[in-house]
Write a protein that holds these residues in place. Structure first.
Motif, short mmCIF file in Angstrom:
data_model
loop_
_atom_site.label_atom_id
_atom_site.label_comp_id
_atom_site.label_asym_id
_atom_site.label_seq_id
_atom_site.Cartn_x
_atom_site.Cartn_y
_atom_site.Cartn_z
N GLN A 17 0.83 -1.22 0.00
CA GLN A 17 0.00 0.00 0.00
C GLN A 17 0.86 1.26 0.00
O GLN A 17 0.58 2.21 -0.73
N HIS A 18 1.89 1.23 0.82
CA HIS A 18 2.79 2.39 0.88
C HIS A 18 3.46 2.65 -0.45
O HIS A 18 3.59 3.79 -0.88
N VAL A 19 3.91 1.58 -1.07
CA VAL A 19 4.58 1.72 -2.37
C VAL A 19 3.61 2.34 -3.38
O VAL A 19 3.95 3.29 -4.09
N ARG A 20 2.39 1.82 -3.40
CA ARG A 20 1.37 2.34 -4.32
C ARG A 20 1.11 3.82 -4.07
O ARG A 20 1.08 4.63 -4.98
N ALA A 21 0.92 4.15 -2.77
CA ALA A 21 0.56 5.52 -2.43
C ALA A 21 1.66 6.50 -2.84
O ALA A 21 1.39 7.62 -3.26
N LEU A 22 2.91 6.07 -2.71
CA LEU A 22 4.01 7.00 -2.97
C LEU A 22 4.43 7.06 -4.43
O LEU A 22 4.83 8.11 -4.92
N SER A 23 4.35 5.91 -5.11
CA SER A 23 4.89 5.90 -6.48
C SER A 23 3.81 5.71 -7.53
O SER A 23 4.06 5.85 -8.72
N GLY A 24 2.62 5.35 -7.08
CA GLY A 24 1.56 5.09 -8.03
C GLY A 24 1.77 3.82 -8.83
O GLY A 24 1.14 3.62 -9.87
N LYS A 25 2.70 3.00 -8.35
CA LYS A 25 3.00 1.76 -9.10
C LYS A 25 2.90 0.55 -8.20
O LYS A 25 2.90 0.67 -6.97
N GLU A 26 2.81 -0.61 -8.83
CA GLU A 26 2.88 -1.86 -8.07
C GLU A 26 4.34 -2.10 -7.69
O GLU A 26 5.26 -1.70 -8.42
N PHE A 27 4.55 -2.77 -6.56
CA PHE A 27 5.91 -3.04 -6.07
C PHE A 27 6.81 -3.58 -7.18
O PHE A 27 7.95 -3.13 -7.36
N GLU A 28 6.28 -4.52 -7.95
CA GLU A 28 7.08 -5.19 -8.99
C GLU A 28 7.60 -4.20 -10.03
O GLU A 28 8.61 -4.47 -10.69
N ASP A 29 6.91 -3.08 -10.20
CA ASP A 29 7.31 -2.13 -11.25
C ASP A 29 8.15 -0.97 -10.73
O ASP A 29 8.42 -0.01 -11.45
N THR A 30 8.54 -1.05 -9.47
CA THR A 30 9.27 0.10 -8.90
C THR A 30 10.77 -0.13 -8.90
O THR A 30 11.25 -1.27 -8.95
N SER A 31 11.50 0.99 -8.80
CA SER A 31 12.96 0.92 -8.66
C SER A 31 13.31 0.76 -7.18
O SER A 31 12.47 0.98 -6.30
#
Ligand code: T68
Length: 808
Positions: A17-31
């Motif tokens: 949830q935190h990852v989504r809220a901050l980056s607008g992406k799913e965990f798998e798609d983040t750096s």
């Protein structure tokens, strides 16, 4: 410990949830940087929940609050440390692995804020950790520099300084608190007004800036206490943005006020070598002092009203070195000018609240300011200092024969200068040094007149280190082994490490100690390969000297030993050398030419030796650039020899000596600073001690009978050759010869007695490394050092401050 997350699944859900809220992406798609920011945000949020409970508890229990004023806090990366302290490190590592990520990689994204020069700044950070662990209501008060201490790059062997933009990717641990900003006035003139028989003073016509705080949570081990580090940043008062100037194309002019205000918190001065006199530095000192004092008084008033005489009961103000020396005068100013107390009442409160730690006896490092600069920038504070000085002088009975000299030595104002150390002592109820010998030297020489007059205020608090950061976190393989052997109680109480002595006769255990060391050496070798392109062999001895570069720390002596080994091996291929990698790391103050030349010499020697097949199977020299908390955590665990070779009497304490001891390195050192206490604890037979002692150094200097040329002439073959090589091109390939080092040794008569201690040092190194092949016995001594190092936990140091100085 209360559990923050019931299980992995719960953590994963919240983290996603935190990852989504901050980056607008799913965990798998983040750096990894997105992943770091989200995780740090989440942990910071958890920490703030505990902080609120801590606050509540402190209030209801009416706890005394300790404010630790320091112009430097070298906190290092926080994520791994906080996961450990919250007891969720394994859970989080596991969970992230399940998600297809890698906690180590995520942790490496965290900036390493270089908000300190060296030992003094790191000590302040270790103290924050220990105050939180001990449940003390302890608050750091410091500066938020936009650029950390410079980043060090090595070009042609030389140190090059580059700006460290540590904030460029954001810093998720801090929260800006504009609502807590404090107005700070510089310049202006003092005006007085009469009320009855009292005169009140204020300052008019000041140039004001806003001190704006940023708070960082400090999570104590066990997760019970979360304290705060408050760092101040300077901003212009209102938006003085000049729209007309902007529209006329004068973009810089339009924003001049902002630039001028922000300059105050732009950089940390890299002047551990005692280069004084910069106006901005004085502004920094006043800004964080005045803002901190205002804040702590507001807090006090909320809890206790205006019962100012109760301040010493509920508040301790500790000044880390002289940079916060204005705490006393500033507190006087507010109590008198704003709260209407008399001088005597205010003075009683101030001197019972403030305490001071000294970190150096080097005369050139004792802070002084020209009176003209000081009184122009801070007229009212100066007036108060002048009155402190006047009353101090008045207290002397000038008919006594010793008075004149005592007054000269202890006065605050002298020769047109404000002497900050004397101001600090006079405003305090306690003065401490940072190791036994250092505290003794303070009493016997640096501050001897104060000590003669007020012996009861002098005490020692031998430094300590966070054993959780520098052992548990930095050295996971060894820590795991230790926990298997004695349980994990040592994380809470480092003295439990002593239980390890029971394993000193256990060959299987000792073998595992050796295996862990080898793994740490491999880890460092990988780092060195990545960072410097140099291959170093984990099967050689790792001999380590990492600290600021300074003449008295004598990195020069170390590299001269390497030159000597090189020469002797070339002269005689049968000369036996225990294969060794000499590792150096550390920065030199940008204006400290001699120290920078020593760095260049080390790199010059490295270039020759590392490329010479006649010796590079037995000697390698490695300079690791940009020493900082994060790479220190890789270096200490890999070390086998800890080089602590300062001229006796000069190193106040040292703290890398403690970190290296704890990680199982044997100390090769002089009887200086805390080395003496290391020897007391672990036994001289488990270290390698050499060189002149402090009384011998003093006697030699006093005799006037030390002649560098005689020492060199008595050993033309070895010392003479090294001295010649500074000039003859042998090591000049990268960027030339080393005339100034030659000059220092031969024409300044070797102030730091490098030549004098040379033979005893090289002999000690040879004897020590000769014992290396007996791996079992070496590992036994290493384990013994670890076992006896628990006393150096900063938890112990902080308990002593609490019980004997702060009474919190
Ligand atoms: C160090 N001092 C001492 N100063 O040298 C060291 N100075 O022996 C001791 O262990 C350590 O303090 C902790 O007590 C420093 O680190 C500075 O960095 C410094 C910075 C600015 C101005 C003066």
């Amino acid at each position: 410990m209360e559990k923050i997350y019931e299980n992995k699944e719960q953590f994963i859900e919240q983290y996603r949830q935190h990852v989504r809220a901050l980056s607008g992406k799913e965990f798998e798609d983040t750096s990894d940087i997105d992943r770091f920011t989200a995780l740090a945000n989440m942990v910071a949020g958890d920490a703030r929940v505990i902080a609120a409970k801590t606050d509540e508890r402190n209030r209801t229990e009416g706890k005394k609050r300790v404010y630790y004023f320091s112009i430097e806090f070298l906190i290092g990366r926080l994520l791994d440390n906080y996961l450990l302290n919250l007891g969720i490190r394994d859970l989080v590592a596991d969970a992230i692995a399940d998600m297809g990520g890698d906690l180590d990689e995520i942790e490496r994204q965290e900036p390493d804020p270089a908000l300190g020069n060296g030992g003094l700044g790191r000590l302040a950070a270790c103290f924050l950790d220990s105050m939180a662990h001990e449940g003390i209501a302890g608050y750091g008060n410091g500066m938020r520099y936009r650029y950390g201490l410079f980043k060090q790059e090595i070009v042609d062997g030389r140190q090059v300084e580059v700006a460290d933009e540590w904030l460029s990717k954001g810093y998720p641990w801090e929260v800006k608190r504009p609502d807590k900003a404090v107005r700070i006035g510089f310049g202006g003139h003092v005006v007085s007004r009469q009320e009855g028989d009292r005169t009140f003073y204020s300052v008019e016509g000041t140039d004001d800036v806003l001190a704006v705080p940023y708070d960082i949570p400090i999570v104590g081990y066990g997760g019970e206490t979360v304290n705060k580090l408050r760092c101040w940043s300077a901003e212009p008062i209102d938006d003085h943005f000049d729209l007309d100037a902007f529209n006329a194309g004068d973009y810089t002019g339009a924003d001049r006020d902002r630039a001028n205000a922000e300059a105050i918190s732009a950089i940390l001065y890299p002047n551990d070598a005692g280069e004084h006199g910069r106006l901005l530095r004085l502004k920094q000192e006043y800004l964080f002092v005045a803002a901190g004092i205002r804040t702590l008084l507001d807090t006090f008033e909320r809890e206790h009203g205006k019962a100012w005489n109760e301040l010493p009961r509920y508040v301790a103000i500790h000044t880390n070195d002289t940079h916060p020396a204005m705490c006393g005068p500033e507190l006087m100013r507010i109590l008198m000018d704003e709260e209407g107390l008399t001088w005597d009442d205010a003075w009683e409160i101030v001197t019972n609240t403030v305490s001071y730690t000294n970190h150096t006896i080097l005369p050139e490092a004792l802070e002084k300011w020209p009176i003209s600069t000081f009184s122009t920038l801070l007229p009212r504070v100066y007036q108060i200092i002048d009155e402190i000085n006047r009353r101090w002088r008045e207290s002397f009975d000038m008919s006594k024969p010793e008075s004149a000299e005592r007054l000269r030595a202890t006065a605050v104002l002298w020769d047109g200068e404000v002497r900050m150390a004397n101001l600090s002592v006079i405003c305090s109820h306690s003065v401490n040094g940072v190791a036994k010998i250092h505290s003794d030297i303070l009493k016997a020489s640096t501050l001897k007149d104060f000590a003669a007059m007020r012996p009861e205020m002098f005490n020692n608090k031998t430094n300590g280190i966070s054993h959780r950061r520098f052992f548990a976190e930095a050295n996971p393989t060894y820590a795991k082994l230790v926990t298997e052997a004695i349980g994990d109680g040592w994380l809470d109480d480092a003295r439990e490490l002593e239980k390890l002595t029971a394993f000193e006769g256990d060959p299987a255990f000792l073998e595992r100690v050796g295996a862990s060391k080898l793994a740490n050496k491999q880890r460092l070798a990988d780092y060195v390969k990545r960072e410097c392109g140099l291959t170093i062999d984990p099967n050689t001895v790792f001999d380590v000297q990492v600290k600021r570069f300074h003449a008295y720390k004598r990195q020069l002596l170390n590299i001269m030993k390497v030159m000597d080994l090189y020469n002797r091996r070339l002269a005689d291929p049968n000369f036996k050398i225990q294969p060794t990698t000499f590792i150096f790391s550390g920065k030199a103050a940008s204006s400290y030419t001699f120290a920078k030349e020593v760095i260049r010499l080390i790199n010059g020697v490295a270039e020759v030796i590392n490329n010479d097949p006649r010796v590079n199977d037995v000697i390698k020299v490695c300079f690791i650039p940009n020493f900082r908390v994060s790479n220190a955590q890789l270096i200490y665990p890999a070390a086998e020899i800890s080089e602590q070779i300062s001229t006796a009497g000069k190193e106040a304490s040292g703290t890398s000596n403690m970190k290296l001891m704890m990680n199982g390195a044997l100390t090769l050192g002089t009887m200086d600073g805390a080395n003496i206490e290391i020897v007391d604890l672990a036994g001289r037979e488990n270290e390698a001690i050499f060189g002149l002692t402090t009384p011998e150094v003093d006697a030699l200097r006093a005799s006037g009978q030390y002649f560098a040329w005689d020492v060199v002439n008595s050993d033309r073959a070895r010392l003479g050759r090294i001295i010649d090589q500074l000039l003859d091109g042998t090591f000049a390939g990268l960027s030339g010869n080393f005339e100034s080092i030659h000059h220092e040794l031969m024409f300044n008569n070797d102030y730091d007695l490098v030549l004098k201690d040379f033979h005893s040092y090289v002999d000690a190194w040879e004897s020590l490394t000769a014992t290396y092949p007996d791996a079992q016995d070496w590992n036994r001594r290493a384990l013994h050092n670890t076992a006896m190092s628990g006393w150096f936990s900063s938890d112990r140091t902080i308990r002593e401050y609490r019980d004997e100085i702060w009474h919190a």
